[in-house]
Design an enzyme around this catalytic site. Structure first.
Site, PDB file in Angstrom:
ATOM      1  N   GLU A 164       0.883  -1.167   0.000  1.00  0.00           N
ATOM      2  CA  GLU A 164       0.000   0.000   0.000  1.00  0.00           C
ATOM      3  C   GLU A 164       0.914   1.209   0.000  1.00  0.00           C
ATOM      4  OE1 GLU A 164      -3.145   0.096  -0.314  1.00  0.00           O
ATOM      5  OE2 GLU A 164      -3.530  -2.033  -0.064  1.00  0.00           O
ATOM      6  N   CYS A 171      -2.447   8.814   2.463  1.00  0.00           N
ATOM      7  CA  CYS A 171      -2.129   8.283   1.131  1.00  0.00           C
ATOM      8  C   CYS A 171      -3.267   8.586   0.156  1.00  0.00           C
ATOM      9  CB  CYS A 171      -1.833   6.797   1.189  1.00  0.00           C
ATOM     10  SG  CYS A 171      -3.113   5.842   2.005  1.00  0.00           S
TER      11      CYS A 171
HETATM   12  P1  NDP Z   1       8.768   5.014   4.518  1.00  0.00           P
HETATM   13  O1  NDP Z   1       8.122   4.383   3.373  1.00  0.00           O
HETATM   14  O2  NDP Z   1      10.237   5.024   4.541  1.00  0.00           O
HETATM   15  O3  NDP Z   1       8.256   4.308   5.887  1.00  0.00           O
HETATM   16  C1  NDP Z   1       7.174   3.425   5.990  1.00  0.00           C
HETATM   17  C2  NDP Z   1       7.533   2.261   6.879  1.00  0.00           C
HETATM   18  O4  NDP Z   1       8.605   1.501   6.322  1.00  0.00           O
HETATM   19  C3  NDP Z   1       8.021   2.662   8.262  1.00  0.00           C
HETATM   20  O5  NDP Z   1       7.565   1.744   9.224  1.00  0.00           O
HETATM   21  C4  NDP Z   1       9.514   2.550   8.122  1.00  0.00           C
HETATM   22  O6  NDP Z   1      10.170   2.384   9.332  1.00  0.00           O
HETATM   23  C5  NDP Z   1       9.639   1.311   7.297  1.00  0.00           C
HETATM   24  N1  NDP Z   1      10.921   1.136   6.630  1.00  0.00           N
HETATM   25  C6  NDP Z   1      11.847   2.074   6.288  1.00  0.00           C
HETATM   26  N2  NDP Z   1      12.871   1.508   5.631  1.00  0.00           N
HETATM   27  C7  NDP Z   1      12.590   0.181   5.542  1.00  0.00           C
HETATM   28  C8  NDP Z   1      13.242  -0.931   4.947  1.00  0.00           C
HETATM   29  N3  NDP Z   1      14.404  -0.815   4.312  1.00  0.00           N
HETATM   30  N4  NDP Z   1      12.658  -2.141   5.042  1.00  0.00           N
HETATM   31  C9  NDP Z   1      11.472  -2.287   5.654  1.00  0.00           C
HETATM   32  N5  NDP Z   1      10.810  -1.276   6.243  1.00  0.00           N
HETATM   33  C10 NDP Z   1      11.358  -0.043   6.177  1.00  0.00           C
HETATM   34  O7  NDP Z   1       8.156   6.440   4.665  1.00  0.00           O
HETATM   35  P2  NDP Z   1       8.881   7.815   5.015  1.00  0.00           P
HETATM   36  O8  NDP Z   1       8.699   8.045   6.452  1.00  0.00           O
HETATM   37  O9  NDP Z   1      10.263   7.895   4.496  1.00  0.00           O
HETATM   38  O10 NDP Z   1       7.966   8.836   4.175  1.00  0.00           O
HETATM   39  C11 NDP Z   1       8.386   9.292   2.902  1.00  0.00           C
HETATM   40  C12 NDP Z   1       7.219   9.435   1.976  1.00  0.00           C
HETATM   41  O11 NDP Z   1       6.486   8.209   1.946  1.00  0.00           O
HETATM   42  C13 NDP Z   1       6.189  10.460   2.386  1.00  0.00           C
HETATM   43  O12 NDP Z   1       6.575  11.716   1.941  1.00  0.00           O
HETATM   44  C14 NDP Z   1       4.961   9.966   1.718  1.00  0.00           C
HETATM   45  O13 NDP Z   1       4.993  10.455   0.400  1.00  0.00           O
HETATM   46  C15 NDP Z   1       5.126   8.470   1.680  1.00  0.00           C
HETATM   47  N6  NDP Z   1       4.349   7.767   2.714  1.00  0.00           N
HETATM   48  C16 NDP Z   1       3.194   7.167   2.325  1.00  0.00           C
HETATM   49  C17 NDP Z   1       2.416   6.551   3.251  1.00  0.00           C
HETATM   50  C18 NDP Z   1       1.131   5.904   2.858  1.00  0.00           C
HETATM   51  O14 NDP Z   1       0.179   5.876   3.636  1.00  0.00           O
HETATM   52  N7  NDP Z   1       1.039   5.292   1.684  1.00  0.00           N
HETATM   53  C19 NDP Z   1       2.764   6.513   4.673  1.00  0.00           C
HETATM   54  C20 NDP Z   1       4.036   7.116   4.964  1.00  0.00           C
HETATM   55  C21 NDP Z   1       4.775   7.732   3.999  1.00  0.00           C
HETATM   56  P3  NDP Z   1      10.867   3.633  10.027  1.00  0.00           P
HETATM   57  O15 NDP Z   1       9.827   4.703  10.122  1.00  0.00           O
HETATM   58  O16 NDP Z   1      11.201   3.071  11.329  1.00  0.00           O
HETATM   59  O17 NDP Z   1      12.020   4.033   9.148  1.00  0.00           O
END
Ligand code: NDP
Length: 508
Positions: free
Chosen positions: A240, A274
């Site tokens: 997602e 999102c």
């Molecule tokens: P991320 O996609 O990096 O984070 C989402 C989740 O993935 C968090 O739990 C994060 O953990 C985890 N994660 C990070 N790196 C890894 C990895 N290598 N392997 C597995 N899990 C991982 O989101 P960001 O915080 O960087 O946000 C950046 C952009 O993502 C936003 O600007 C937005 O555009 C989008 N976003 C979209 C969302 C949605 O609902 N579809 C939700 C959040 C962000 P941790 O936080 O501990 O790094």
């Protein structure tokens, strides 16, 4: 005071309030070995849970839902303090999450009911499709809806008979830790829903672990990394990811209602959803009236404070992305009506309405994930649809229109569309939720969201013998002739339309 997760890890991760900078609590940073151990315990729980009857699972899930509901204020307070969203939005999030626990609990048996299907040519068989739990599901959650979004996978995975290991975002781990504590006390199997905490590396360890599926919510970039890590074991993934959701306002739309919905859809959760309205295409004839109505509505909103409509952004990193998009738009000629790149103070961004935007600007092409409403004038509905579909994303979308509403909706290349509303599809638990393209694949919510966490089993049971047994080397000499006859009768110019009829004819 938030509860602090305990564990053997010596390193800890701090969770801060983005509105005040205050340290709320800290949690362990689980290592890869610890994640593997948690998954192994989950597997033992899954073996028992997966064989329980739907009724027995439903009883425990109902008790879990009631226990969460009893802690609604505490959970909402944690969400409010970790994520920065106003208390009202946090409480609404808890309510919506509980709705999914209830829905998944109530639907699991029906969604997983075995189905008889036609046996086709093998009409002496009973053909059945059945659905079975996968085992252990790894859920990697985001920070924007730290309870509602992961619960869209967790509740459905549990209801389908799986155990869950949940890795919350490092920005919002405390609500997950609290939910896991409640789960451990409620479920007879304390390892049924476990939480591992840490930063991206803990999430990566979960994606690489021996889970049977990974359900990830977050950015497309991280989604690709998760998929690559999961590929090492050929673990299936559900992604997602983000969106760049368009909203189309046709010239026969109700301007006031469209403006009210647009402002909510773009600014709820400070635009960090999102399925936020990320770009708006308005028919030329309505453009000016619509912009005035949107600006009037936005000026009534309060940012910050206990009674604010918009809270703090969850992270400084996200503020930087929004600022960059606003500066880029202004540099390329967008007009700022409210807010703008200079109306940012710490983690607070004043809601920004832009016009004169186009697809050269990041604010119209990349996910902004902030309180921004970029409005583009269009000459025709065809142009609106073409621009709306001009994206690599394809998550949500919305249409405000009169008679053309459904036909516009049909033409939008997106996983979900709301007509004369925004985000309606997210509030209906029976509708599957998910996207296409850079918005990911797989579905949460609805019956599809339950079956997403199952494996499909096909069973072919021979219920009677027939003289012409195709599954044998003992064939009569005239078999080629019979097969030629079948080809002609069934697939060529013959008169027999169905294989069953043919076999009945053959049997006399
Ligand atoms: P991320 O996609 O990096 O984070 C989402 C989740 O993935 C968090 O739990 C994060 O953990 C985890 N994660 C990070 N790196 C890894 C990895 N290598 N392997 C597995 N899990 C991982 O989101 P960001 O915080 O960087 O946000 C950046 C952009 O993502 C936003 O600007 C937005 O555009 C989008 N976003 C979209 C969302 C949605 O609902 N579809 C939700 C959040 C962000 P941790 O936080 O501990 O790094």
């Amino acid at each position: 005071m938030a509860t602090v997760a305990t564990g053997p890890s010596s390193e800890r991760l701090s969770s801060f309030n983005p509105a005040t900078g205050e340290l709320i609590a800290s949690v362990p940073i689980h290592t890869g070995a610890e994640v593997d151990a948690v998954v192994a315990r989950a597997r033992i729980a899954a073996q028992t849970w997966g064989t329980r009857s739907f009724e027995a699972r439903s009883e425990e899930l109902t008790a879990f839902r009631k226990a969460l509901a009893a802690h609604a204020d505490e959970l909402a307070d944690l969400i409010h303090r970790e994520n920065g969203k106003p208390e009202l939005e946090a409480l609404t999030e808890v309510m919506m999450a509980l709705g999914h626990v209830q829905h998944a609990t109530g639907r699991a048996e029906t969604a997983m009911e075995p189905r008889r299907v036609s046996a086709g040519l093998l009409a002496n068989y009973r053909a059945t499709i059945s659905y079975h739990p996968l085992g252990v599901i790894g859920v990697i959650g985001p920070w924007n809806y730290p309870l509602f979004t992961p619960m869209g996978s967790i509740a459905y995975a549990l209801a389908a008979g799986n155990a869950v290991v949940w890795k919350p975002s490092e920005l919002t781990p405390l609500v997950a830790v609290r939910v896991a504590e409640i789960a451990a006390k409620t479920f007879a199997l304390p390892d049924l829903l476990q939480v591992v905490t840490g930063a991206g590396s803990t999430g990566a360890a979960l994606a690489r672990s021996a889970v049977d599926k990974v359900a990830f919510t977050g950015s497309a970039a991280t989604g690709k990394r998760v998929m690559m890590a999961a590929a090492e074991r050929l673990t299936p993934v559900l992604l997602e990811l983000g969106g760049k959701d368009p909203m189309i306002i046709a010239d026969d739309a109700d301007v006031e209602k469209a403006a009210e919905a647009c402002v909510y859809g773009a600014l709820t959760n400070t635009g960090q959803a999102c399925i936020s309205v990320e770009r708006v295409y308005v028919a030329d004839a309505l453009h000016d009236r619509f912009v005035t109505a949107v600006v009037d509505e936005v000026r009534k909103l309060k940012v910050g404070g206990d009674d604010g409509h918009l809270g703090a952004m969850t992270s400084a990193a996200q503020v930087a992305i929004v600022k960059d998009h606003l500066e880029d738009a202004v540099a390329k000629g967008a007009k700022v009506h409210t807010g703008g790149p200079d109306a940012i103070s710490g983690n607070y961004i004043q809601p920004t309405v832009l016009t004169g935007v186009d697809h050269r600007m990041k604010v119209m092409s990349d996910e902004t994930f902030g309180p921004v409403i970029p409005i583009q004038r269009v000459a025709s509905l065809d142009e609106a649809v073409q621009l709306a579909n001009d994206t690599t994303y394809g998550l949500g979308s919305s249409v405000f229109a009169g008679k053309a509403a459904r036909s516009i909706a049909k033409r939008l290349r997106a996983g979900m569309t709301s007509i004369n509303s925004v985000m309606g599809f997210a509030g209906i638990p029976s509708l599957p939720f998910g996207g296409i393209g850079d918005s990911g694949f797989g579905r949460i919510h609805g019956d599809e969201g339950i079956r997403e966490f199952t494996r499909i089993k096909s069973t072919a049971e021979q219920v009677m013998s027939i003289p012409m047994n195709m599954m044998s080397f003992r064939q009569p000499k005239n078999m080629p002739k019979q097969i030629r006859g079948m080809i002609k009768q069934l697939y060529g110019e013959g008169v027999v339309a169905k294989a069953g009829d043919f076999l009945r004819k053959l049997r006399g």
